[in-house]
Design a protein around this motif. Sequence first.
Motif, PDB file in Angstrom:
ATOM      1  N   MET A 137       0.830  -1.266   0.059  1.00 13.00           N
ATOM      2  CA  MET A 137       0.024  -0.145  -0.110  1.00 13.00           C
ATOM      3  C   MET A 137       0.964   1.247  -0.029  1.00 13.00           C
ATOM      4  SD  MET A 137      -3.420  -0.767  -0.064  1.00 13.00           S
ATOM      5  CE  MET A 137      -4.540  -2.098   0.455  1.00 13.00           C
ATOM      6  N   THR A 138       2.125   0.970   0.629  1.00 15.29           N
ATOM      7  CA  THR A 138       3.262   2.292   0.617  1.00 15.29           C
ATOM      8  C   THR A 138       3.663   2.568  -0.813  1.00 15.29           C
ATOM      9  OG1 THR A 138       4.854   1.008   1.050  1.00 15.29           O
ATOM     10  CG2 THR A 138       3.804   1.687   2.960  1.00 15.29           C
ATOM     11  N   THR A 139       3.862   3.815  -0.842  1.00 14.01           N
ATOM     12  CA  THR A 139       4.481   4.485  -2.139  1.00 14.01           C
ATOM     13  C   THR A 139       6.041   4.807  -1.972  1.00 14.01           C
ATOM     14  OG1 THR A 139       3.746   6.786  -1.869  1.00 14.01           O
ATOM     15  CG2 THR A 139       2.328   5.333  -3.177  1.00 14.01           C
ATOM     16  N   ALA A 140       6.353   4.710  -0.616  1.00 11.88           N
ATOM     17  CA  ALA A 140       7.800   5.293  -0.311  1.00 11.88           C
ATOM     18  C   ALA A 140       8.760   4.155  -0.739  1.00 11.88           C
ATOM     19  CB  ALA A 140       7.851   5.672   1.218  1.00 11.88           C
ATOM     20  N   ASP A 141      10.024   4.725  -0.651  1.00 10.60           N
ATOM     21  CA  ASP A 141      11.006   3.720  -0.967  1.00 10.60           C
ATOM     22  C   ASP A 141      11.092   2.590   0.142  1.00 10.60           C
ATOM     23  OD1 ASP A 141      12.179   4.682  -3.414  1.00 10.60           O
ATOM     24  OD2 ASP A 141      12.849   6.350  -2.242  1.00 10.60           O
ATOM     25  N   SER A 142      11.736   1.547  -0.161  1.00 10.82           N
ATOM     26  CA  SER A 142      11.874   0.281   0.804  1.00 10.82           C
ATOM     27  C   SER A 142      12.492   0.762   1.965  1.00 10.82           C
ATOM     28  CB  SER A 142      12.535  -0.831   0.230  1.00 10.82           C
ATOM     29  OG  SER A 142      11.737  -1.219  -0.991  1.00 10.82           O
ATOM     30  N   GLY A 143      13.862   1.406   1.837  1.00  8.25           N
ATOM     31  CA  GLY A 143      14.526   1.861   3.035  1.00  8.25           C
ATOM     32  C   GLY A 143      13.539   2.808   3.808  1.00  8.25           C
ATOM     33  N   VAL A 144      12.859   3.579   3.366  1.00  8.45           N
ATOM     34  CA  VAL A 144      12.400   4.551   4.007  1.00  8.45           C
ATOM     35  C   VAL A 144      10.917   3.901   4.989  1.00  8.45           C
ATOM     36  CG1 VAL A 144      10.887   6.774   3.970  1.00  8.45           C
ATOM     37  CG2 VAL A 144      12.713   6.577   2.583  1.00  8.45           C
ATOM     38  N   PHE A 152      18.350  -5.095   7.085  1.00  4.35           N
ATOM     39  CA  PHE A 152      18.683  -5.360   5.651  1.00  4.35           C
ATOM     40  C   PHE A 152      17.524  -6.440   5.216  1.00  4.35           C
ATOM     41  CE2 PHE A 152      22.497  -3.168   6.479  1.00  4.35           C
ATOM     42  CZ  PHE A 152      22.510  -2.586   5.099  1.00  4.35           C
ATOM     43  N   HIS A 153      16.984  -7.324   6.296  1.00  2.00           N
ATOM     44  CA  HIS A 153      15.855  -8.300   5.591  1.00  2.00           C
ATOM     45  C   HIS A 153      14.750  -7.442   5.552  1.00  2.00           C
ATOM     46  CE1 HIS A 153      12.488 -10.779   6.623  1.00  2.00           C
ATOM     47  NE2 HIS A 153      11.936 -10.092   7.247  1.00  2.00           N
ATOM     48  N   PHE A 154      14.330  -6.308   6.099  1.00  2.00           N
ATOM     49  CA  PHE A 154      13.152  -5.386   5.811  1.00  2.00           C
ATOM     50  C   PHE A 154      13.503  -4.790   4.353  1.00  2.00           C
ATOM     51  CE2 PHE A 154      12.143  -4.945  10.578  1.00  2.00           C
ATOM     52  CZ  PHE A 154      11.038  -6.065  10.286  1.00  2.00           C
ATOM     53  N   ILE A 155      14.737  -4.481   4.228  1.00  2.00           N
ATOM     54  CA  ILE A 155      15.060  -3.847   2.985  1.00  2.00           C
ATOM     55  C   ILE A 155      14.796  -4.557   1.837  1.00  2.00           C
ATOM     56  CG2 ILE A 155      17.021  -2.656   1.489  1.00  2.00           C
ATOM     57  CD1 ILE A 155      17.990  -1.622   4.088  1.00  2.00           C
ATOM     58  N   LEU A 156      15.378  -5.794   1.860  1.00  2.00           N
ATOM     59  CA  LEU A 156      15.435  -6.747   0.823  1.00  2.00           C
ATOM     60  C   LEU A 156      13.965  -7.213   0.539  1.00  2.00           C
ATOM     61  CD1 LEU A 156      18.689  -8.716   1.269  1.00  2.00           C
ATOM     62  CD2 LEU A 156      18.030  -6.790  -0.506  1.00  2.00           C
ATOM     63  N   TRP A 157      13.147  -7.547   1.467  1.00  2.00           N
ATOM     64  CA  TRP A 157      11.971  -8.151   1.514  1.00  2.00           C
ATOM     65  C   TRP A 157      11.082  -6.960   0.857  1.00  2.00           C
ATOM     66  CZ3 TRP A 157       7.548  -8.288   5.226  1.00  2.00           C
ATOM     67  CH2 TRP A 157       6.345  -9.155   4.923  1.00  2.00           C
ATOM     68  N   ILE A 176      18.646   2.905  13.321  1.00  2.00           N
ATOM     69  CA  ILE A 176      20.029   3.496  13.010  1.00  2.00           C
ATOM     70  C   ILE A 176      20.480   3.190  11.829  1.00  2.00           C
ATOM     71  CG2 ILE A 176      22.330   3.903  13.878  1.00  2.00           C
ATOM     72  CD1 ILE A 176      21.312   3.877  16.657  1.00  2.00           C
ATOM     73  N   THR A 177      20.586   1.784  11.634  1.00  2.00           N
ATOM     74  CA  THR A 177      21.161   1.209  10.261  1.00  2.00           C
ATOM     75  C   THR A 177      20.450   1.530   9.115  1.00  2.00           C
ATOM     76  OG1 THR A 177      21.815  -0.779  11.449  1.00  2.00           O
ATOM     77  CG2 THR A 177      21.814  -1.152   9.136  1.00  2.00           C
ATOM     78  N   LEU A 178      19.049   1.665   9.316  1.00  2.00           N
ATOM     79  CA  LEU A 178      18.230   1.936   8.395  1.00  2.00           C
ATOM     80  C   LEU A 178      18.172   3.644   8.075  1.00  2.00           C
ATOM     81  CD1 LEU A 178      14.959   0.004   9.317  1.00  2.00           C
ATOM     82  CD2 LEU A 178      16.294  -0.258   7.101  1.00  2.00           C
ATOM     83  N   PHE A 179      18.601   4.306   9.108  1.00  2.00           N
ATOM     84  CA  PHE A 179      18.707   5.709   8.665  1.00  2.00           C
ATOM     85  C   PHE A 179      20.040   5.995   7.831  1.00  2.00           C
ATOM     86  CE2 PHE A 179      20.757   9.576   9.847  1.00  2.00           C
ATOM     87  CZ  PHE A 179      19.945  10.697   9.870  1.00  2.00           C
ATOM     88  N   PHE A 180      20.997   5.332   8.139  1.00  2.00           N
ATOM     89  CA  PHE A 180      22.066   5.469   7.408  1.00  2.00           C
ATOM     90  C   PHE A 180      21.993   5.107   5.951  1.00  2.00           C
ATOM     91  CE2 PHE A 180      24.185   6.101  11.636  1.00  2.00           C
ATOM     92  CZ  PHE A 180      24.774   7.477  11.505  1.00  2.00           C
ATOM     93  N   TYR A 181      21.502   3.810   6.099  1.00  2.00           N
ATOM     94  CA  TYR A 181      21.047   3.537   4.583  1.00  2.00           C
ATOM     95  C   TYR A 181      20.158   4.294   3.536  1.00  2.00           C
ATOM     96  CZ  TYR A 181      19.099   0.348   0.897  1.00  2.00           C
ATOM     97  OH  TYR A 181      18.555  -0.089  -0.316  1.00  2.00           O
ATOM     98  N   VAL A 215      20.023   7.651   4.032  1.00  2.00           N
ATOM     99  CA  VAL A 215      20.758   8.691   3.703  1.00  2.00           C
ATOM    100  C   VAL A 215      21.951   8.619   2.705  1.00  2.00           C
ATOM    101  CG1 VAL A 215      22.659  10.191   4.668  1.00  2.00           C
ATOM    102  CG2 VAL A 215      20.709   9.754   6.018  1.00  2.00           C
ATOM    103  N   ALA A 216      22.470   7.358   2.584  1.00  2.00           N
ATOM    104  CA  ALA A 216      23.350   6.881   1.762  1.00  2.00           C
ATOM    105  C   ALA A 216      22.706   6.633   0.360  1.00  2.00           C
ATOM    106  CB  ALA A 216      23.997   5.737   2.114  1.00  2.00           C
ATOM    107  N   LYS A 217      21.490   6.352   0.482  1.00  2.00           N
ATOM    108  CA  LYS A 217      20.741   5.803  -0.888  1.00  2.00           C
ATOM    109  C   LYS A 217      20.075   7.216  -1.329  1.00  2.00           C
ATOM    110  CE  LYS A 217      19.085   2.547  -2.551  1.00  2.00           C
ATOM    111  NZ  LYS A 217      19.328   1.931  -3.858  1.00  2.00           N
ATOM    112  N   GLY A 218      20.148   8.387  -0.686  1.00  2.00           N
ATOM    113  CA  GLY A 218      19.576   9.614  -0.979  1.00  2.00           C
ATOM    114  C   GLY A 218      18.137   9.549  -1.250  1.00  2.00           C
TER     115      GLY A 218
END
Length: 300
Positions: free
Chosen positions: A28-35, A80-85, A192-197, A199-202
């Motif tokens: 349902m979301t439209t945001a990027d996976s990391g966000v 990173f589980h959440f990011i990839l999934w 914290i890991t996701l925050f830096f991810y 930021v790194a991804k822009g």
Amino acid sequence: MEKPIIHPYIPIIIGVFSVAISAIFVKMTTADSGVTAFYRMLFSILIMSPVFFWKYTHEIKKLSKRDWLFTTIAGIFLAFHFILWFESLNYTSVASSTVLVTLQPLFAFVGTYFFFKESISVKTLVSGGIAVLGSVLIGYGDFRISGSALFGDVLALAACALITAYLLFGQDVRKRLSLMTYTFVVYGISAITLFFYVVAKGESFGPYPAQEWMWFLLLALIPNLFGHTLFNWALKFVSTNVISIAILFEPVGAAILAYFILGEVLSWSQIIGGSIVITGIIFFITDYRKIKSYFFKIKA
């Protein structure tokens, strides 16, 4: 080992139903996976903060260097589980993604054998094999030999490996820490890991419409606090293998929800596969009761 106030199966069952709806919220979301993953963890921490700071901050001092190391690794793996999934759901169906992300027994049986020296009975292996076969059948109609769907399948499988590693490290730490302290710390490290991810991804932290924030909040409330948190509680009393088998029921619930909410049609192979998954779980529960003294580490 202390005796639980309720049978661990009860929160595990609630947890499975809670995580089953996770894929629907992500779709349902439209945001990027990391966000999406970041706000899921951030809102979880914010909800837990009042209770943690009121009653559990003193337990931070109990964490040894080993506990910090394992909890940090677990938090990074969870992130990173959440990011990839979440990313896999952009390429393949809910059924296929949840099928692959819940094939944890393939990793958990090996992990608990090497890390915790847990022997695995033949009947447990057979029940796991039955459940895995059912999971594969659920997503059979949507699997692809090549293209974007295959890429999504690979991402989901990688996410499966990471969530199993997260549970394995958590199984060690949870035996020494309270549920609140362990969950708060591991979710914090993940955030914290996701925050830096991000930021790194822009990727953009906002602004987003109100409906988007609602999905972020629901992801924190239901799959996290009523899903993963209950699994973390159960890890103090049961093996990672038990939770991994139970989570195989997630594709069944997710596929049904996707049919009614997203209009993703279920094939006969998915329906039959769901029945096989349930059969495998029942078979495992029967075996689990017979070897309770081995898998269920609770003093009578």
